[in-house]
Design a protein around this motif. Structure first.
Motif, PDB file in Angstrom:
ATOM      1  N   LEU A  11      40.704  37.608  47.391  1.00  0.00           N
ATOM      2  CA  LEU A  11      39.264  37.777  47.271  1.00  0.00           C
ATOM      3  C   LEU A  11      38.967  38.891  46.277  1.00  0.00           C
ATOM      4  CD1 LEU A  11      36.464  36.981  48.240  1.00  0.00           C
ATOM      5  CD2 LEU A  11      36.778  38.541  50.189  1.00  0.00           C
ATOM      6  N   GLU A  12      38.403  38.506  45.175  1.00  0.00           N
ATOM      7  CA  GLU A  12      38.070  39.453  44.111  1.00  0.00           C
ATOM      8  C   GLU A  12      36.576  39.743  44.181  1.00  0.00           C
ATOM      9  OE1 GLU A  12      37.422  38.727  39.544  1.00  0.00           O
ATOM     10  OE2 GLU A  12      39.529  38.490  40.069  1.00  0.00           O
ATOM     11  N   LEU A  13      36.235  40.996  44.413  1.00  0.00           N
ATOM     12  CA  LEU A  13      34.836  41.378  44.593  1.00  0.00           C
ATOM     13  C   LEU A  13      34.383  42.309  43.480  1.00  0.00           C
ATOM     14  CD1 LEU A  13      34.983  42.134  48.423  1.00  0.00           C
ATOM     15  CD2 LEU A  13      34.171  40.043  47.308  1.00  0.00           C
ATOM     16  N   GLY A  14      33.433  41.861  42.690  1.00  0.00           N
ATOM     17  CA  GLY A  14      32.796  42.717  41.702  1.00  0.00           C
ATOM     18  C   GLY A  14      33.659  43.185  40.552  1.00  0.00           C
ATOM     19  N   VAL A  15      34.625  42.391  40.154  1.00  0.00           N
ATOM     20  CA  VAL A  15      35.499  42.766  39.035  1.00  0.00           C
ATOM     21  C   VAL A  15      34.927  42.153  37.755  1.00  0.00           C
ATOM     22  CG1 VAL A  15      37.805  42.580  38.055  1.00  0.00           C
ATOM     23  CG2 VAL A  15      37.515  42.912  40.512  1.00  0.00           C
ATOM     24  N   GLY A  16      34.706  42.977  36.757  1.00  0.00           N
ATOM     25  CA  GLY A  16      34.151  42.507  35.496  1.00  0.00           C
ATOM     26  C   GLY A  16      35.191  41.887  34.583  1.00  0.00           C
ATOM     27  N   SER A  21      43.543  42.010  32.804  1.00  0.00           N
ATOM     28  CA  SER A  21      44.977  42.123  33.093  1.00  0.00           C
ATOM     29  C   SER A  21      45.267  42.962  34.335  1.00  0.00           C
ATOM     30  CB  SER A  21      45.711  42.712  31.890  1.00  0.00           C
ATOM     31  OG  SER A  21      45.245  44.014  31.622  1.00  0.00           O
ATOM     32  N   ILE A  22      44.301  43.747  34.808  1.00  0.00           N
ATOM     33  CA  ILE A  22      44.531  44.610  35.958  1.00  0.00           C
ATOM     34  C   ILE A  22      44.415  43.846  37.277  1.00  0.00           C
ATOM     35  CG2 ILE A  22      43.658  46.610  37.226  1.00  0.00           C
ATOM     36  CD1 ILE A  22      42.871  47.790  34.492  1.00  0.00           C
ATOM     37  N   ILE A  23      43.413  42.990  37.423  1.00  0.00           N
ATOM     38  CA  ILE A  23      43.216  42.276  38.687  1.00  0.00           C
ATOM     39  C   ILE A  23      43.193  40.764  38.486  1.00  0.00           C
ATOM     40  CG2 ILE A  23      41.634  41.878  40.620  1.00  0.00           C
ATOM     41  CD1 ILE A  23      40.818  44.806  40.380  1.00  0.00           C
ATOM     42  N   LYS A  24      42.353  40.282  37.584  1.00  0.00           N
ATOM     43  CA  LYS A  24      42.174  38.839  37.434  1.00  0.00           C
ATOM     44  C   LYS A  24      43.464  38.097  37.120  1.00  0.00           C
ATOM     45  CE  LYS A  24      37.359  38.601  36.099  1.00  0.00           C
ATOM     46  NZ  LYS A  24      36.916  37.886  37.283  1.00  0.00           N
ATOM     47  N   LEU A  25      44.150  38.483  36.090  1.00  0.00           N
ATOM     48  CA  LEU A  25      45.350  37.750  35.683  1.00  0.00           C
ATOM     49  C   LEU A  25      46.449  37.766  36.746  1.00  0.00           C
ATOM     50  CD1 LEU A  25      45.456  38.602  31.872  1.00  0.00           C
ATOM     51  CD2 LEU A  25      44.554  36.556  32.992  1.00  0.00           C
ATOM     52  N   PRO A  26      46.730  38.907  37.391  1.00  0.00           N
ATOM     53  CA  PRO A  26      47.719  38.862  38.477  1.00  0.00           C
ATOM     54  C   PRO A  26      47.287  37.953  39.636  1.00  0.00           C
ATOM     55  CG  PRO A  26      47.403  41.113  37.745  1.00  0.00           C
ATOM     56  CD  PRO A  26      46.352  40.289  37.068  1.00  0.00           C
ATOM     57  N   PHE A  27      46.009  37.952  39.989  1.00  0.00           N
ATOM     58  CA  PHE A  27      45.518  37.067  41.043  1.00  0.00           C
ATOM     59  C   PHE A  27      45.685  35.609  40.628  1.00  0.00           C
ATOM     60  CE2 PHE A  27      42.402  39.513  44.008  1.00  0.00           C
ATOM     61  CZ  PHE A  27      43.378  40.446  44.276  1.00  0.00           C
ATOM     62  N   TRP A  28      45.342  35.290  39.378  1.00  0.00           N
ATOM     63  CA  TRP A  28      45.485  33.917  38.889  1.00  0.00           C
ATOM     64  C   TRP A  28      46.948  33.489  38.912  1.00  0.00           C
ATOM     65  CZ3 TRP A  28      42.033  33.904  33.866  1.00  0.00           C
ATOM     66  CH2 TRP A  28      40.700  34.097  34.232  1.00  0.00           C
ATOM     67  N   GLU A  29      47.823  34.401  38.529  1.00  0.00           N
ATOM     68  CA  GLU A  29      49.258  34.095  38.498  1.00  0.00           C
ATOM     69  C   GLU A  29      49.798  33.841  39.908  1.00  0.00           C
ATOM     70  OE1 GLU A  29      53.230  36.554  37.418  1.00  0.00           O
ATOM     71  OE2 GLU A  29      51.648  36.596  35.898  1.00  0.00           O
ATOM     72  N   LEU A  30      49.422  34.688  40.866  1.00  0.00           N
ATOM     73  CA  LEU A  30      49.855  34.498  42.251  1.00  0.00           C
ATOM     74  C   LEU A  30      49.346  33.171  42.802  1.00  0.00           C
ATOM     75  CD1 LEU A  30      49.345  38.050  43.782  1.00  0.00           C
ATOM     76  CD2 LEU A  30      51.498  36.823  43.591  1.00  0.00           C
ATOM     77  N   THR A  31      48.117  32.827  42.473  1.00  0.00           N
ATOM     78  CA  THR A  31      47.542  31.573  42.951  1.00  0.00           C
ATOM     79  C   THR A  31      48.269  30.380  42.342  1.00  0.00           C
ATOM     80  OG1 THR A  31      45.392  32.661  43.147  1.00  0.00           O
ATOM     81  CG2 THR A  31      45.402  30.256  43.175  1.00  0.00           C
ATOM     82  N   ALA A  32      48.549  30.453  41.064  1.00  0.00           N
ATOM     83  CA  ALA A  32      49.227  29.344  40.384  1.00  0.00           C
ATOM     84  C   ALA A  32      50.644  29.132  40.905  1.00  0.00           C
ATOM     85  CB  ALA A  32      49.254  29.595  38.879  1.00  0.00           C
TER      86      ALA A  32
END
Length: 82
Positions: A11-16, A21-32
């Motif tokens: 759950l990503e809350l309020g990330v611009g 590379s700090i939050i979005k990309l690692p989350f996307w990678e873990l999900t994939a």
């Protein structure tokens, strides 16, 4: 993620969009990489969910404080229904 049999919500809350590379990309990678992971993003700004995570991701646009208050109210209502 050692326990691959458990379902996980990232759950990503309020990330611009300024530093993906700090939050979005690692989350996307873990999900994939893990079929038991689901990615959800709540942000006030307009954005998009990654095309390669279609069906395993959700993007919600709205005010974080209002959204959390609505979730709290729903939880309270659900608890009283039991």
């Amino acid at each position: 993620m050692d326990q691959t049999d458990k379902k996980v919500l990232l759950l990503e809350l309020g990330v611009g969009e300024m530093t993906p590379s700090i939050i979005k990309l690692p989350f996307w990678e873990l999900t994939a990489k893990n079929e038991n992971v689901f990615y959800a993003c709540l942000n006030q700004e307009s954005s998009h969910r990654p095309e390669h995570l279609r069906g395993r991701s959700l993007y919600l646009q709205g005010d974080l404080a209002e959204s959390l208050a609505a979730l709290r109210q729903e939880r309270s209502i659900a608890a009283n229904i039991k």
